[in-house]
Design an enzyme around this catalytic site. Structure first.
Site, PDB file in Angstrom:
ATOM      1  CG  LEU A 150      -2.130   0.984   1.039  1.00  0.00           C
ATOM      2  CD1 LEU A 150      -3.156   0.426   0.066  1.00  0.00           C
ATOM      3  CD2 LEU A 150      -2.783   1.295   2.378  1.00  0.00           C
ATOM      4  CB  SER A 172       2.361  -2.395   3.648  1.00  0.00           C
ATOM      5  OG  SER A 172       1.803  -1.948   2.449  1.00  0.00           O
ATOM      6  NE  ARG A 229      10.552  -3.777 -11.691  1.00  0.00           N
ATOM      7  CZ  ARG A 229       9.878  -2.702 -12.114  1.00  0.00           C
ATOM      8  NH1 ARG A 229       8.608  -2.804 -12.456  1.00  0.00           N
ATOM      9  NH2 ARG A 229      10.483  -1.529 -12.225  1.00  0.00           N
ATOM     10  CD  GLU A 258       8.916  -7.881 -17.301  1.00  0.00           C
ATOM     11  OE1 GLU A 258       9.487  -6.836 -17.664  1.00  0.00           O
ATOM     12  OE2 GLU A 258       8.024  -7.889 -16.435  1.00  0.00           O
ATOM     13  CG  HIS A 276       6.983  -4.075 -17.683  1.00  0.00           C
ATOM     14  ND1 HIS A 276       8.036  -4.535 -16.943  1.00  0.00           N
ATOM     15  CD2 HIS A 276       6.605  -2.917 -17.070  1.00  0.00           C
ATOM     16  CE1 HIS A 276       8.294  -3.712 -15.945  1.00  0.00           C
ATOM     17  NE2 HIS A 276       7.432  -2.710 -16.003  1.00  0.00           N
TER      18      HIS A 276
HETATM   19  P1  NAP Z   1       6.089   2.647  -2.961  1.00  0.00           P
HETATM   20  O1  NAP Z   1       5.329   3.906  -2.799  1.00  0.00           O
HETATM   21  O2  NAP Z   1       7.478   2.563  -2.442  1.00  0.00           O
HETATM   22  O3  NAP Z   1       5.209   1.471  -2.356  1.00  0.00           O
HETATM   23  C1  NAP Z   1       5.700   0.175  -2.187  1.00  0.00           C
HETATM   24  C2  NAP Z   1       4.854  -0.547  -1.159  1.00  0.00           C
HETATM   25  O4  NAP Z   1       5.344  -1.883  -1.087  1.00  0.00           O
HETATM   26  C3  NAP Z   1       4.922   0.034   0.239  1.00  0.00           C
HETATM   27  O5  NAP Z   1       3.639   0.051   0.752  1.00  0.00           O
HETATM   28  C4  NAP Z   1       5.783  -0.945   1.008  1.00  0.00           C
HETATM   29  O6  NAP Z   1       5.401  -1.115   2.355  1.00  0.00           O
HETATM   30  C5  NAP Z   1       5.461  -2.238   0.288  1.00  0.00           C
HETATM   31  N1  NAP Z   1       6.532  -3.215   0.489  1.00  0.00           N
HETATM   32  C6  NAP Z   1       7.851  -3.078   0.255  1.00  0.00           C
HETATM   33  N2  NAP Z   1       8.497  -4.194   0.596  1.00  0.00           N
HETATM   34  C7  NAP Z   1       7.586  -5.043   1.098  1.00  0.00           C
HETATM   35  C8  NAP Z   1       7.644  -6.343   1.644  1.00  0.00           C
HETATM   36  N3  NAP Z   1       8.805  -7.001   1.739  1.00  0.00           N
HETATM   37  N4  NAP Z   1       6.504  -6.903   2.055  1.00  0.00           N
HETATM   38  C9  NAP Z   1       5.317  -6.252   1.975  1.00  0.00           C
HETATM   39  N5  NAP Z   1       5.190  -5.008   1.458  1.00  0.00           N
HETATM   40  C10 NAP Z   1       6.315  -4.410   1.022  1.00  0.00           C
HETATM   41  O7  NAP Z   1       6.231   2.280  -4.509  1.00  0.00           O
HETATM   42  P2  NAP Z   1       5.256   2.644  -5.727  1.00  0.00           P
HETATM   43  O8  NAP Z   1       5.636   3.945  -6.298  1.00  0.00           O
HETATM   44  O9  NAP Z   1       3.837   2.412  -5.316  1.00  0.00           O
HETATM   45  O10 NAP Z   1       5.707   1.508  -6.781  1.00  0.00           O
HETATM   46  C11 NAP Z   1       5.648   0.158  -6.432  1.00  0.00           C
HETATM   47  C12 NAP Z   1       6.311  -0.724  -7.469  1.00  0.00           C
HETATM   48  O11 NAP Z   1       5.455  -0.883  -8.585  1.00  0.00           O
HETATM   49  C13 NAP Z   1       7.616  -0.217  -8.097  1.00  0.00           C
HETATM   50  O12 NAP Z   1       8.709  -0.400  -7.243  1.00  0.00           O
HETATM   51  C14 NAP Z   1       7.692  -1.038  -9.352  1.00  0.00           C
HETATM   52  O13 NAP Z   1       8.382  -2.249  -9.120  1.00  0.00           O
HETATM   53  C15 NAP Z   1       6.232  -1.337  -9.690  1.00  0.00           C
HETATM   54  N6  NAP Z   1       5.794  -0.622 -10.905  1.00  0.00           N
HETATM   55  C16 NAP Z   1       5.433  -1.328 -12.003  1.00  0.00           C
HETATM   56  C17 NAP Z   1       5.023  -0.651 -13.135  1.00  0.00           C
HETATM   57  C18 NAP Z   1       4.599  -1.388 -14.366  1.00  0.00           C
HETATM   58  O14 NAP Z   1       4.793  -0.867 -15.449  1.00  0.00           O
HETATM   59  N7  NAP Z   1       4.021  -2.566 -14.256  1.00  0.00           N
HETATM   60  C19 NAP Z   1       4.990   0.726 -13.156  1.00  0.00           C
HETATM   61  C20 NAP Z   1       5.348   1.413 -12.007  1.00  0.00           C
HETATM   62  C21 NAP Z   1       5.754   0.725 -10.873  1.00  0.00           C
HETATM   63  P3  NAP Z   1       5.815  -0.124   3.528  1.00  0.00           P
HETATM   64  O15 NAP Z   1       5.193   1.179   3.144  1.00  0.00           O
HETATM   65  O16 NAP Z   1       5.206  -0.706   4.728  1.00  0.00           O
HETATM   66  O17 NAP Z   1       7.291  -0.068   3.517  1.00  0.00           O
HETATM   67  C1  8YV Z   2       8.443   1.333 -16.758  1.00  0.00           C
HETATM   68  C2  8YV Z   2       8.073   0.541 -14.356  1.00  0.00           C
HETATM   69  O1  8YV Z   2       7.887   0.506 -17.714  1.00  0.00           O
HETATM   70  O2  8YV Z   2       8.227   2.603 -13.245  1.00  0.00           O
HETATM   71  C3  8YV Z   2       8.441   1.389 -13.204  1.00  0.00           C
HETATM   72  O3  8YV Z   2       8.931   0.831 -12.212  1.00  0.00           O
HETATM   73  O4  8YV Z   2       8.122  -0.635 -14.304  1.00  0.00           O
HETATM   74  C4  8YV Z   2       7.547   1.173 -15.587  1.00  0.00           C
HETATM   75  O5  8YV Z   2       6.941   2.392 -15.355  1.00  0.00           O
HETATM   76  C5  8YV Z   2       9.846   0.982 -16.724  1.00  0.00           C
HETATM   77  O6  8YV Z   2      10.546   1.477 -15.659  1.00  0.00           O
HETATM   78  C6  8YV Z   2      10.477   1.488 -17.998  1.00  0.00           C
HETATM   79  O7  8YV Z   2      11.716   1.008 -18.167  1.00  0.00           O
END
Ligand code: NAP
Ligand code: 8YV
Length: 318
Positions: A150, A172, A229, A258, A276
């Site tokens: 979260l 979380s 991821r 990937e 992705h």
């Molecule tokens: P964020 O604000 O740092 O949120 C991450 C959340 O994950 C926090 O609530 C954290 O908990 C929780 N967390 C971390 N480690 C954990 C663990 N071991 N067990 C349980 N919960 C855990 O990050 P965000 O900006 O929302 O982004 C999250 C992730 O989404 C990115 O790091 C990236 O890998 C992924 N993403 C994917 C795409 C895509 O294209 N598919 C795009 C953007 C991001 P706490 O707050 O309690 O520490």
């Molecule tokens: C992008 C992502 O696709 O922001 C992230 O963590 O996974 C995506 O927004 C990626 O970083 C682009 O390389």
């Protein structure tokens, strides 16, 4: 010799980024033969712009590196602790993509539950005429939703699910001041909900957090949506559970290796697959590109960067 700082570019940047970076930096693209390139020129570079992480050998081959500006909020492909230990400031692109990634997550949920892909094929291939109405799907209304992670994006997904009358829970590392039920134990949350959205960072700390036990607890009617991821979900356990009917369905934007997607997943009708594309719109990628360049421009001017990663906060502005 240029008086601008030497920037090493890893991966192909957006055109708008190339224009901005060329104003402040002397830009060189990392060549395919990285070893030879780094041996000959590694000492020149003080900055990196990267679209796809930084490997340990590349970081090690840049003795004068001071800043890494990474495109994307997730930075599991950069060893940020090692960078911080060397005094290298790492930046990422948080917040500007929250809505886009949440939209993609919700789209996957709707597509999975309402069987959009097979229903569309039914229409497109003429089965409506030959076989009659498409079988009934399942509603997303009034469901118990679990958010794994979260954070910024997780909270955005949670808020959006309220539109569907969802009862939201989350897991979380720590409890938050939010009106959602907290589960300290992920498997317990999985047992209690209809759908889980996975949106933690990747990397060793979350490796296979969604394991066979969690998947079994979600159960034969459960839906798993992963926009985090591929490493966060045990893909082998996921495939086994889906094929044995122990998990209902899945929507996946990310995968373990990937761009490879296992053939078993491709063959499953109860799975929606995306390559992705969580943040992949022109508008959001432009905002991410701007932030990458803003961070580098701030650093080049001697100002604090806008969005340092947690591990490097203490280096900012020093
Ligand atoms: P964020 O604000 O740092 O949120 C991450 C959340 O994950 C926090 O609530 C954290 O908990 C929780 N967390 C971390 N480690 C954990 C663990 N071991 N067990 C349980 N919960 C855990 O990050 P965000 O900006 O929302 O982004 C999250 C992730 O989404 C990115 O790091 C990236 O890998 C992924 N993403 C994917 C795409 C895509 O294209 N598919 C795009 C953007 C991001 P706490 O707050 O309690 O520490
Ligand atoms: C992008 C992502 O696709 O922001 C992230 O963590 O996974 C995506 O927004 C990626 O970083 C682009 O390389």
């Amino acid at each position: 010799m240029s008086d601008r700082p030497a920037l090493l570019q890893i991966g192909k940047v957006l055109d708008q980024m190339a224009v901005r970076l060329a104003k402040d930096f002397d830009v060189t693209v990392l060549s395919d033969d990285a070893d030879t390139f780094l041996a000959e020129r590694g000492g020149e570079f003080v900055a990196i712009v990267t679209m796809k992480g930084v490997t340990d050998p590349v970081m090690a081959g840049l003795p004068n590196l001071k800043v890494i500006s990474s495109f994307g909020v997730g930075y599991d492909a950069i060893n940020a602790e090692a960078a911080a230990a060397r005094g290298i400031l790492v930046t990422n692109t948080p917040d500007v993509l929250n809505d886009e990634v949440a939209d993609t997550a919700i789209m996957l949920w709707l597509a999975v539950a309402k069987e959009m892909v097979p229903a569309e094929a039914w229409a497109r291939t003429g089965r409506w005429e030959t076989s009659g109405a498409y079988p009934l799907a399942r509603t997303v209304r009034g469901r118990k939703v679990g958010i794994l992670g979260l954070g910024r994006i997780g909270k955005t997904i949670a808020a959006m699910t309220k539109m569907f009358g969802s009862d939201v829970s989350y897991h979380s590392r720590s409890r938050k001041d939010v009106p959602y039920q907290y589960f300290a134990d992920l498997t317990e949350m999985a047992r209690a909900v209809d759908v889980i959205f996975v949106i933690t960072p990747g990397g060793p700390q979350t490796e296979k957090l969604v394991n066979a036990d969690v998947i079994d607890a979600l159960g034969p009617k459960g839906i798993l949506i992963n926009v985090a991821r591929g490493s966060v979900v045990d893909e082998t356990a996921l495939i086994a559970a889906l094929s044995e009917g122990r998990l209902g369905a899945a929507g996946l934007d990310v995968f373990e290796a990937e761009p490879h997607i296992p053939e078993a997943l491709k063959a499953m009708p109860n799975v929606v697959l995306l390559p992705h594309v969580g943040s992949a719109t022109v508008e959001t990628r432009a905002a991410m590109g701007d932030l990458v360049c803003d961070n580098l421009a701030a650093w080049a001017s001697g100002d604090p960067v806008l969005t340092p990663v947690d591990e490097c906060q203490h280096l900012n502005g020093k």
